[in-house]
Design an enzyme around this catalytic site. Sequence first.
Site, short mmCIF file in Angstrom:
data_model
loop_
_atom_site.label_atom_id
_atom_site.label_comp_id
_atom_site.label_asym_id
_atom_site.label_seq_id
_atom_site.Cartn_x
_atom_site.Cartn_y
_atom_site.Cartn_z
CB CYS A 32 49.24 -18.40 12.21
SG CYS A 32 48.02 -17.30 11.48
CB CYS A 35 47.09 -19.79 9.68
SG CYS A 35 48.11 -18.33 9.39
#
Length: 107
Positions: A32, A35
């Site tokens: 991600c 993230c």
Amino acid sequence: MSNVEAVTDASFDADVLQSDKPVIVEFWAEWCGPCRMLSPILDQIADEHESVKVVKVNVDENQGIAAKYGITSIPAVFVFKDGEKVATSIGAKPKQVIEKEFADYLG
């Protein structure tokens, strides 16, 4: 060195729900991009605010806890206090925005 620790399905209750101070929980995954952008921001918050504990839950490795809290988009950041979810932030945001959203828990 970061003050952020990894939490698993097995340790979530003890590390988060039974904590004596508010806990900021980031639900994330290795793949991600947002993230990875948010991670250093949460590291800074952990280092600067001793009134909270900051932990991370890898949703790929800990699908049970991710399912329990209905994680459908990451990064998802929740604040737990006294065993209850009290605040939510979805997506990567600047540090100032996160600190404002969670100001009640940062002391």
